[in-house]
Scaffold this active site. Structure first.
Site, mmCIF file in Angstrom:
data_model
loop_
_atom_site.group_PDB
_atom_site.id
_atom_site.type_symbol
_atom_site.label_atom_id
_atom_site.label_comp_id
_atom_site.label_asym_id
_atom_site.label_seq_id
_atom_site.Cartn_x
_atom_site.Cartn_y
_atom_site.Cartn_z
ATOM 1 N N ASP A 1 -2.693 1.107 2.309
ATOM 2 C CA ASP A 1 -3.327 1.157 3.625
ATOM 3 C C ASP A 1 -2.299 1.342 4.736
ATOM 4 O OD1 ASP A 1 -5.597 1.190 5.226
ATOM 5 O OD2 ASP A 1 -5.524 -0.962 5.602
ATOM 6 N N LYS B 1 -10.391 -9.485 12.990
ATOM 7 C CA LYS B 1 -11.734 -9.791 12.517
ATOM 8 C C LYS B 1 -11.917 -11.304 12.340
ATOM 9 C CE LYS B 1 -14.771 -8.101 8.839
ATOM 10 N NZ LYS B 1 -14.739 -7.520 7.491
#
Ligand code: N15
Length: 281
Positions: A146, A31
């Protein structure tokens, strides 16, 4: 390469800069910037150089989070956790000097298997390595939160490396997590927006074990709403090819109540893990 960096005669720390590296092919896109294969000029040591743009970090208001995560990751030393060797920056970019994992991303290796899954021996080896890495994190009061195949890399020997600490926190956390992207790896307490502790990582080990053996995560659905329901109800179904031992381990990890989940020591000593890793078995 020495992570403490070469010190000159005055004992001062020499700072890294882009001049210390020969930059090669891109390894991945992210990103905030890309990751490149790179080689430290003096030692010829191969690394993964992650380049982040300050402007994008500022826009997303994640500079503080990045700083905190660098701090967490720079202090972790475990064979199954990707090393952060150091960092440097210029006016426009921040560079992270990361360990290079020669076999690349686990999810791609999983996808490239003939039947889309790993066999039970290979899965047991990964689950043991994952549990040992998480045990180390938990001992430092770091919970990962995560764990998914996209965040796992494999080194030259095929050993697993947890690579991304994008959501890691110091435990315990009562913070509500903004849920974006896939819910597939999140436990009931997180999709329900409740407080959570290190037991969230036990749930994700169960989800990963299932995905390694079956090719897709257990609560995968067409929509987030459907996945949410399945996670909350622990709507778990096994394909018939799974061995009883594997089903037993997964069932003991995928418990709605965080405190009822098999702990990390229990995973490492589980009869199916022990049997699969025994060379004569
Ligand atoms: C906030 C900061 C301290 C967290 C640090 N961790 C990260 O930034 C997580 N991260 C790791 N982001 C990118 C990577 C990353 C490291 C991505 C890819 C690789 C990597 N090391 N080695 C690779 C790698 N090796 C490959 C081999 C074949 C094909 C692709 C490959 N990518």
């Amino acid at each position: 390469m020495n992570s403490c960096q070469s010190s000159d005669t005055s004992g001062e720390r020499k700072r890294w800069s882009l001049d210390n590296f020969e930059v090669g092919r891109p390894l991945g896109k992210g990103k905030f910037g890309n990751v490149y294969l790179a080689r430290e000029v003096n030692s010829k040591f191969i690394v993964a150089l992650k380049m982040l743009f300050k402007s994008q970090l500022q826009k997303a208001n994640v500079e503080h989070q990045l700083r905190r995560e660098i701090e967490i990751q720079a202090n972790l030393r475990h064979p199954n956790i990707l090393r952060l060797y150091g960092y440097f920056y210029d006016e426009k970019r921040v560079f992270l000097i990361l360990e290079y994992a020669a076999q690349g991303e686990l999810y791609k290796v999983l996808q490239s298997q003939p039947n889309g899954c790993f066999d039970e021996k290979r899965t047991a080896r990964y689950i043991l390595q994952l549990s040992q890495a998480l045990g180390y994190c938990h001992s430092k009061k770091v919970i990962h939160r995560d764990i998914k195949p996209e965040n796992i890399l494999l080194d030259l020997r095929g050993d697993l490396k947890i690579a991304d600490f994008g959501w890691s926190v110091h435990s315990p956390s009562s913070k509500r997590t903004t849920l974006c992207g896939t819910l597939d790896y999140l436990p009931p307490e997180m999709v329900e927006g409740k407080a959570h502790d290190e037991n969230v990582d036990l749930w994700s080990i169960g989800v990963l074990a299932y995905e390694f053996l079956c090719g897709s995560p257990p609560f995968e659905s067409e929509s987030n709403a459907e996945t949410y329901k399945k996670i909350s109800k622990v709507d778990l179904k096994f394909p018939s090819h799974l061995s009883p031992g594997a089903k037993d381990l997964i069932s003991r990890l995928l418990r709605h109540s965080p405190r009822e989940r098999l702990n990390l020591e229990g995973v490492c000593k589980h009869p199916w893990i022990v049997k699969m890793l025994n060379p004569s078995g």
